[in-house]
Write an enzyme that holds these catalytic residues in place. Structure first.
Site, PDB file in Angstrom:
ATOM      1  N   TYR A   1       0.855  -1.184   0.000  1.00 45.60           N
ATOM      2  CA  TYR A   1       0.000   0.000   0.000  1.00 45.60           C
ATOM      3  C   TYR A   1       0.892   1.236   0.000  1.00 45.60           C
ATOM      4  O   TYR A   1       1.482   1.591   1.029  1.00 45.60           O
ATOM      5  CB  TYR A   1      -0.914   0.029   1.220  1.00 45.60           C
ATOM      6  CG  TYR A   1      -2.014  -1.010   1.248  1.00 45.60           C
ATOM      7  CD1 TYR A   1      -2.293  -1.810   0.152  1.00 45.60           C
ATOM      8  CD2 TYR A   1      -2.780  -1.183   2.390  1.00 45.60           C
ATOM      9  CE1 TYR A   1      -3.313  -2.750   0.189  1.00 45.60           C
ATOM     10  CE2 TYR A   1      -3.809  -2.126   2.439  1.00 45.60           C
ATOM     11  CZ  TYR A   1      -4.055  -2.910   1.340  1.00 45.60           C
ATOM     12  OH  TYR A   1      -5.065  -3.845   1.390  1.00 45.60           O
TER      13      TYR A   1
ATOM     14  N   ARG B   1     -16.028  -0.024  -2.414  1.00 42.34           N
ATOM     15  CA  ARG B   1     -15.187   1.162  -2.608  1.00 42.34           C
ATOM     16  C   ARG B   1     -16.001   2.463  -2.646  1.00 42.34           C
ATOM     17  O   ARG B   1     -15.671   3.401  -3.360  1.00 42.34           O
ATOM     18  CB  ARG B   1     -14.346   1.014  -3.873  1.00 42.34           C
ATOM     19  CG  ARG B   1     -13.381  -0.167  -3.790  1.00 42.34           C
ATOM     20  CD  ARG B   1     -12.852  -0.626  -5.134  1.00 42.34           C
ATOM     21  NE  ARG B   1     -12.056  -1.819  -4.957  1.00 42.34           N
ATOM     22  CZ  ARG B   1     -12.557  -3.047  -4.833  1.00 42.34           C
ATOM     23  NH1 ARG B   1     -13.866  -3.219  -4.887  1.00 42.34           N
ATOM     24  NH2 ARG B   1     -11.778  -4.089  -4.663  1.00 42.34           N
ATOM     25  N   GLY B   2     -17.061   2.481  -1.907  1.00 47.52           N
ATOM     26  CA  GLY B   2     -17.898   3.668  -1.823  1.00 47.52           C
ATOM     27  C   GLY B   2     -19.072   3.677  -2.764  1.00 47.52           C
ATOM     28  O   GLY B   2     -19.962   4.520  -2.644  1.00 47.52           O
TER      29      GLY B   2
ATOM     30  N   LEU C   1     -18.577  -1.870   1.093  1.00 47.21           N
ATOM     31  CA  LEU C   1     -19.297  -0.756   0.458  1.00 47.21           C
ATOM     32  C   LEU C   1     -18.876  -0.590  -0.997  1.00 47.21           C
ATOM     33  O   LEU C   1     -19.153   0.443  -1.622  1.00 47.21           O
ATOM     34  CB  LEU C   1     -19.056   0.550   1.228  1.00 47.21           C
ATOM     35  CG  LEU C   1     -19.557   0.564   2.671  1.00 47.21           C
ATOM     36  CD1 LEU C   1     -19.219   1.882   3.345  1.00 47.21           C
ATOM     37  CD2 LEU C   1     -21.059   0.297   2.729  1.00 47.21           C
TER      38      LEU C   1
ATOM     39  N   SER D   1     -22.191   3.118  -0.815  1.00 44.16           N
ATOM     40  CA  SER D   1     -22.177   3.804   0.482  1.00 44.16           C
ATOM     41  C   SER D   1     -23.329   4.776   0.628  1.00 44.16           C
ATOM     42  O   SER D   1     -23.628   5.241   1.730  1.00 44.16           O
ATOM     43  CB  SER D   1     -20.865   4.570   0.657  1.00 44.16           C
ATOM     44  OG  SER D   1     -20.801   5.643  -0.274  1.00 44.16           O
TER      45      SER D   1
END
Length: 331
Positions: free
Chosen positions: A56, A208-209, A206, A212
C-alpha cells in the site's frame, strides 16, 4: 464493540475491522493527520482489527500505522498484513512473489516499518501462480514457530487452494471481497471455510464507496483514485449500479439508518464467522459505520434488502480485466 473469533484457531477480534489502504492515497489524496485521528478513534471505539498491506503506497501505509499505534499496548489491537504484490517506482503492479525466501524478506521489512515484533495475521495478497501454496504457507508456518507471526491468513483464493493451505497449517481467515454486489464467495468458498472452521474478513463491503450512499451520478474519480479504472464506476454501469443504491436507500430509510450502515450490517448478518472491514479514511465515515454493528436485521429486513439488490444485479467486474485473472473467485 462485540467480538467475533476468526475461525477455530484465529484470534477474537472486534466485530468490525478497519481497512487502512485508503489512508495511503488509493482513492485520491488522504490527510495524514485525519488518518491518524481516525485510527485513534477506531481504537477508542473498540475496533481491534486493523488491516494493511506492505505494498500500500510502497510501505507508506505501514509507516502511517506505526505512527498512529505508537505507545499503544501491543495486545490491544491485531494487525493483519498482506504481502507478495510487486510494484515498480511508477506505482505500477509487477506480479507476485510468494517464494519462501521472499516471505521472510517481506516480513522483515513489515516488522521494521510497523515497529513491532510480531504480526497477528500474515497472508499472501494473491496466489502466486509460480509457487505452490504449500510452500508459501510452509514458510509462514516457520515464522509462526519463530514467534514473528501469530496466525496465517489467505486472500482472494478459491476453495481448492484454501484446502491445500489448511492442510499445511491451520488458516485463521480468508480475506476476500464480499458485499451486496459481490457475492461469488457464497457459491463454493464460504461453504469450504465453514466446513474447515476458517473465518472470513470481508473487504469492499461498500464496494469502494459505490454502495455507500455517498457516490452520485456524474461524480468523477480524482487524480490517484483507482476507482477511475473500475468497471463498476464506468459509463452505463455506474448509472445502473446507483439505481440499485437508490432502491437500497428506500429500505434504509424505512429502517432508520443510512445506506452505508445497512450495507455493512447485511454483511455482518451473514454469519458470526464474518468480520466486515470498513475503509474509513475520516472520523466522520468511521462514526457512520460503527452503528451498523448494532443494527438488528430481521428476516423481513433481509428479504427487502435482497429484493432491492438481488444477487448478480450489479454491472461491471469488481476489478479491471488485467486483475481479474489473479482472483480465486469472480464477482
Amino acid at each position: 464493540m462485540r467480538r467475533r473469533t476468526l475461525g477455530r484457531t484465529g484470534p477474537a477480534v472486534s466485530a468490525l475491522g478497519l481497512g487502512a489502504m485508503g489512508m495511503s492515497g488509493a482513492y485520491g489524496a488522504a490527510d495524514r493527520t485525519e488518518s491518524i485521528a481516525t485510527v485513534h478513534a477506531a481504537l477508542e471505539s473498540g475496533v481491534t482489527l486493523i488491516d494493511t498491506g506492505d505494498f500500500y503506497a510502497m510501505g507508506h501505509n505501514e509507516l502511517l500505522l506505526a505512527e498512529a499505534l505508537r505507545g499503544r499496548d501491543r495486545d490491544s489491537y491485531h494487525l493483519s498484513v498482506k504481502f507478495g504484490m510487486l510494484r515498480g517506482p511508477g506505482h505500477e503492479f509487477g506480479g507476485h512473489d510468494s517464494r519462501p525466501e521472499a516471505v521472510k524478506n517481506f516480513l522483515a521489512y513489515s516488522l521494521t516499518r510497523l515497529g513491532t515484533d510480531h504480526i497477528d495475521i500474515y497472508r499472501p495478497a494473491r496466489l502466486d501462480p509460480a509457487v505452490p501454496i504449500e510452500e508459501t504457507v510452509g514458510a509462514i508456518k516457520e515464522m509462526v514457530e519463530a514467534g514473528y507471526v501469530r496466525h496465517i491468513g489467505l486472500s482472494e483464493v478459491d476453495a481448492a487452494t484454501i484446502r491445500r493451505a489448511h492442510a499445511v497449517h491451520p488458516i485463521a481467515d480468508l480475506q476476500i471481497e464480499y458485499s451486496l454486489i459481490s457475492r461469488a464467495v457464497e457459491v463454493d468458498v464460504l461453504p469450504a471455510l465453514r466446513e474447515l472452521g476458517i473465518g472470513l474478513t470481508a473487504y469492499g463491503v461498500l464496494s469502494r464507496g459505490l454502495i455507500s450512499g455517498h457516490w452520485t451520478a456524474g461524480h468523477a474519480a480524482g487524480p490517484g483514485d483507482t476507482r477511475g479504472f473500475s468497471p463498476r464506476f464506468s459509463g452505463e454501469n455506474v448509472e445502473h449500479n446507483l439505481a440499485l443504491v437508490e432502491a437500497l436507500r428506500r429500505v434504509a430509510e424505512a429502517k432508520g439508518c443510512s445506506v452505508a450502515q445497512l450495507a455493512i450490517a447485511w454483511v455482518a448478518a451473514q454469519g458470526e464467522d464474518i468480520v466486515p472491514l470498513v475503509g474509513a479514511r475520516t472520523r466522520e465515515r468511521l462514526a457512520e459505520a460503527l452503528p451498523a454493528m448494532d443494527l438488528n436485521l430481521t428476516a423481513d429486513d433481509l428479504a427487502e434488502i435482497e429484493k432491492a439488490v438481488p444477487p448478480s444485479a450489479a454491472r461491471g467486474d469488481r476489478y479491471p480485466s488485467a486483475f481479474m485473472s489473479n482472483l480465486g473467485v469472480g464477482n
